[in-house]
Scaffold this motif. Structure first.
Motif: not given
Length: 326
Positions: A23-39
């Motif tokens: 679920a976390v990896m799916k959330w990260v891949n949903q948008s560039k914003e999620h990816e940036t926020l995750f990192f």
């Protein structure tokens, strides 16, 4: 399931169930914003101190405050400014006791960040220039808090995969005890252990200049090439390589572009150390494009391919036999 701040913090602590991890990896891949926020959350998480473990109430209050600010300011404040404003709240409430990956500021090198991984650990991080690095197990990377001046310089002991932000005015250079790699903007894999027997760099995209630190020479690589430095003979050798395969470890993904079964078999042989024999009835014109997930065993990968390429296979004492589906 819903992914929130608590879920991601447990993901960093390796406390999530397999379902939560997906679920976390799916959330990260949903948008560039999620990816940036995750990192950014990951970077701030590892900036925590082991003696700053919060109680449950403090953690809940910090989470509520953080999520409230994100909700109020997401549409108006650039992400990197938000990250700085939330750093104090997050760093004060995250616990990293027992982790073998840590961020420390050296006492003698006050402006360097040191990142280390232990056995069976990998780590993804974002550098001050927004370049991305995946650090393999038993590796150490040192880099400045800010890339001031005319260059971006890092020091590596171990193995790392780099996706470098382009900046023709500020070259990016990775140093090691035995070899260095200089780029402007590219994707490459670099392995150099201080006590190893060789050092190597594989280029996936762009262009890099690789140089031995003891007058072994300098070589410019093109995509799909690898340079190896033998630390006994001090000889440098360039060869064609599956650079993508060399870097699969960093995300366990195998990108394929119109690859037929012969190309796929070659990749799987290298990844799993097996021999693959293809039947004469295999169609060379049938191709596959997409991303193939590396699994624990070749049997798991072939089961996935069966649903796409329509093949039959048998595995006998480390040899794989593949034929067309009847």
């Amino acid at each position: 399931m819903r992914v929130n701040y608590e879920t991601i913090m447990r993901f960093f602590r390796d406390e999530c169930t397999p379902e939560e991890k997906r679920a976390v990896m799916k959330w990260v891949n949903q948008s560039k914003e999620h990816e940036t926020l995750f990192f950014k959350w990951e970077e701030l998480f590892y900036l925590g101190q082991e003696d700053a473990i919060p109680d449950e109430t403090t953690l809940r209050q910090a989470e509520k405050k953080l999520e409230g600010r994100i909700g109020e300011e997401r549409s108006t404040i650039p992400f990197f400014r938000k990250g700085m404003r939330y750093a104090a709240a997050i760093a004060a409430c995250v616990a990293i006791a027992g982790l073998t990956v840590w961020f420390t500021l050296g006492r003698q090198e006050e402006h360097l960040v040191t990142v280390s991984t232990g056995s069976e650990e990998t780590l993804a991080l974002v550098l001050p220039d927004n370049s991305k690095v995946w650090l393999n197990e038993n590796s150490t990377l040192k880099y400045p808090e800010k890339f001031d001046g005319e260059k971006r310089e890092l020091r590596l002991n171990g193995e790392a995969y780099f996706e470098v932000t382009k900046n023709k005015h500020k070259p990016f250079k990775v140093l090691s005890k035995n070899m260095s790699v200089q780029v402007l903007g590219t994707k490459f894999n670099f392995r150099s252990q201080d006590e190893g027997k060789n050092a190597e760099a594989s280029l996936i995209e762009g262009e890099v200049k690789v140089e031995g630190n003891h007058n072994e020479g300098a070589i410019t690589l093109s995509p799909g090439q690898k340079v190896e430095l033998n630390l006994v003979t001090r000889q440098m050798k360039v060869s064609q390589t599956d650079a993508i395969v060399d870097a699969v470890w960093h995300n366990n993904l195998i990108p394929l572009d119109q690859a037929n079964m012969f190309r796929i078999a070659d990749i799987l042989e290298k990844l799993y150390g097996v021999d693959i024999i293809l039947s004469p009835d295999i169609d060379r014109t049938a191709t596959y494009s997409g991303v193939l997930k590396k699994k624990d065993t070749i049997d798991d990968v072939l089961k996935i391919l069966q649903n796409t390429i329509h093949i039959n296979y048998k595995i006998n004492q480390g040899t794989v036999f593949i034929s067309s589906e009847e």
